[in-house]
Write a protein that holds these residues in place. Structure first.
Motif, PDB file in Angstrom:
ATOM      1  N   ARG A   1       0.825  -1.221   0.000  1.00 46.72           N
ATOM      2  CA  ARG A   1       0.000   0.000   0.000  1.00 46.72           C
ATOM      3  C   ARG A   1       0.853   1.261   0.000  1.00 46.72           C
ATOM      4  O   ARG A   1       0.390   2.332  -0.369  1.00 46.72           O
TER       5      ARG A   1
ATOM      6  N   TRP B   1       3.513   2.103  -1.857  1.00 46.58           N
ATOM      7  CA  TRP B   1       4.043   2.640  -3.117  1.00 46.58           C
ATOM      8  C   TRP B   1       3.012   3.426  -3.927  1.00 46.58           C
ATOM      9  O   TRP B   1       3.363   4.461  -4.506  1.00 46.58           O
ATOM     10  N   PRO B   2       1.736   3.018  -3.982  1.00 44.78           N
ATOM     11  CA  PRO B   2       0.765   3.928  -4.605  1.00 44.78           C
ATOM     12  C   PRO B   2       0.643   5.256  -3.874  1.00 44.78           C
ATOM     13  O   PRO B   2       0.512   6.317  -4.505  1.00 44.78           O
TER      14      PRO B   2
END
Length: 365
Positions: A207, A209-210
Motif C-alpha cells: 500500500r 508505493w501507490p
C-alpha cells in the motif's frame, strides 16, 4: 377454355405421380462415391492461412483500409492475435506467418513497463559486444538522483508523507542519507530503526508505493521550478546517441519515481529501459537485470568491456564492481572526486559538463 377444370386436375395428378416415381428411383439408386481430389503440383497448402468464405449479405463499406476484417478470423489463435494487431487485411501467406511469429514473441515474462524485443528484421545471429573492433557500440547505464537530475528533495518528502500515511511514522528520516540506496531499502531501514518487525512492515508495504507515487507527483508540481538536469547531461546524452551507444537506467528509484523525476526535466523519453529499485531491493543485483533488458531491446549481449555505469555515490561503484562492469564516478552529489576514486571508480570527474572529457573517459576501457 379447352380442358377445363378436369384437365387441370389430371395434369396435377400426373405431376404428383412423376415426383413419387423420382423418389422411388432415388431410394434404390447406388450411392454416389465422392472421390478425393489428387493433390496438385506446387507448394503445400496451408489450411490455417486459408480465408473463410465471406457470408452473403451487404458489403462492409464502412471498414477502414488495413482493417483485418474477416480474413484474420481464419488464422490460428497466435496468428490471429498477431494479425489483429498488425492490420493483416488478407492475401499474403507471408503476412500470416509474420503475424504468427509476432504472437509468439509477445509471450514475454519480463516486467510490463519495460518489456521489449529485438526490432523487426534483426538478424537471429545475436551479437556479443565486448570491446572487439566493429562491435555494436557501448552500453551506458545512468543513476538518476545526483547524476542525471537535481530533484529538489521531492523523493524524500514523498517517502516521508507516504510512510506517515501507511505506518504512522517516517522513522528517523532526517538522520538517514538516501544516497545510493534503493527505495524499498530506505523504507525498511527507517522502519526497523523505529523498532518495527518484518511482520509489522510487510502488510503495509504494497500500500505504501501507490501512496508514494501520488505524493511524489504533488511534490513535483510544487517544486518543478527548482528541479533541473545536472550540468552537461543533455549534451552527453546527445553525444552518446550520435555515437551509437545504448542508453539505459540503473537506479534505486521504483519505476514511478524514476518516471516522475525524469519527466519533470524532460529526460524520461531518452531511456527505453532500465533496472529499478522495485526489481530488487539490493542494488548490487540490478546490473544483470539491466543487461538482460538491454539484450531484449537491442538484440546485443553487452559484455563487461563495453558496459559502463555512471553514478555519484560509492554504492554505484560497488554495484558496478560486483558485476565486473566499468564505472565512471561524477562528483555532482555529496561525494568528491577523491572519494569516488578511493571507492574504486575507473574514472571520476567533477561533472558531466565537459562532453569531450566524458567521452574520452568512456572510451578508455
Amino acid at each position: 377454355m379447352p380442358g377445363g377444370r378436369s384437365g387441370r386436375r389430371r395434369a396435377r395428378g400426373r405431376g404428383l405421380d412423376a415426383a413419387l416415381a423420382r423418389a422411388r428411383r432415388a431410394r434404390h439408386a447406388r450411392p454416389r462415391v465422392h472421390r478425393r481430389r489428387r493433390p496438385q503440383a506446387g507448394p503445400p497448402r496451408r489450411p490455417h492461412l486459408r480465408p473463410l468464405p465471406r457470408p452473403r449479405g451487404p458489403r462492409d463499406h464502412g471498414r477502414r483500409r488495413g482493417d483485418p476484417g474477416r480474413r484474420a478470423l481464419a488464422l490460428r489463435p497466435a496468428a490471429r492475435r498477431g494479425a489483429l494487431r498488425s492490420g493483416y487485411g488478407g492475401g499474403a501467406a507471408r503476412r500470416g506467418r509474420d503475424a504468427c511469429r509476432a504472437g509468439r514473441d509477445r509471450r514475454d515474462p519480463v516486467r510490463r513497463q519495460h518489456r521489449a524485443r529485438a526490432p523487426r528484421g534483426l538478424d537471429r545471429r545475436l551479437t556479443l559486444s565486448n570491446g572487439a573492433p566493429g562491435s555494436a557500440g557501448r552500453l551506458v547505464l545512468f543513476d538518476i538522483d545526483g547524476t542525471l537530475v537535481h530533484a529538489a528533495g521531492v523523493g524524500r518528502a514523498a517517502i516521508e508523507g507516504a510512510m506517515i500515511e501507511v505506518y504512522g511514522t517516517p522513522g528517523p528520516i532526517d538522520d538517514l542519507p538516501f544516497d545510493g540506496m534503493t527505495d524499498p531499502q530506505i523504507v525498511r531501514t527507517l522502519l526497523r530503526a523505529e523498532g518495527l518487525s518484518e511482520a509489522e512492515i510487510a502488510p503495509g508495504f504494497d500500500r505504501l508505493w501507490p501512496a508514494y507515487a501520488a505524493r511524489l507527483q504533488g511534490e513535483i508540481d510544487e517544486r518543478r521550478e527548482r528541479m533541473r538536469p545536472t550540468p552537461g547531461v543533455p549534451e552527453i546524452l546527445d553525444a552518446l546517441e550520435a555515437e551509437g551507444a545504448t542508453l539505459g537506467l540503473l537506479t534505486g528509484n521504483i519505476v514511478a519515481g524514476a518516471e516522475g523525476k525524469l519527466s519533470a526535466v524532460r529526460l524520461w523519453s531518452r531511456f527505453p529501459f532500465g533496472a529499478f529499485g522495485c526489481d530488487d531491493a539490493d542494488r548490487n543485483r540490478l546490473p544483470p537485470i539491466a543487461l538482460e533488458r538491454a539484450f531484449r531491446h537491442t538484440g546485443t549481449r553487452y559484455g563487461p568491456g563495453r558496459t559502463w555505469i555512471i553514478g555519484d555515490t560509492p554504492h554505484d561503484i560497488e554495484c558496478a564492481r560486483g558485476s565486473g562492469l566499468s564505472v565512471l564516478g561524477v562528483a555532482t552529489g555529496r561525494f568528491s572526486v577523491d572519494d569516488l576514486l578511493r571507492a574504486g571508480a575507473d574514472e571520476a570527474l567533477p561533472s558531466l559538463r565537459d562532453t569531450g572529457r566524458v567521452m574520452s573517459a568512456l572510451a578508455s576501457a
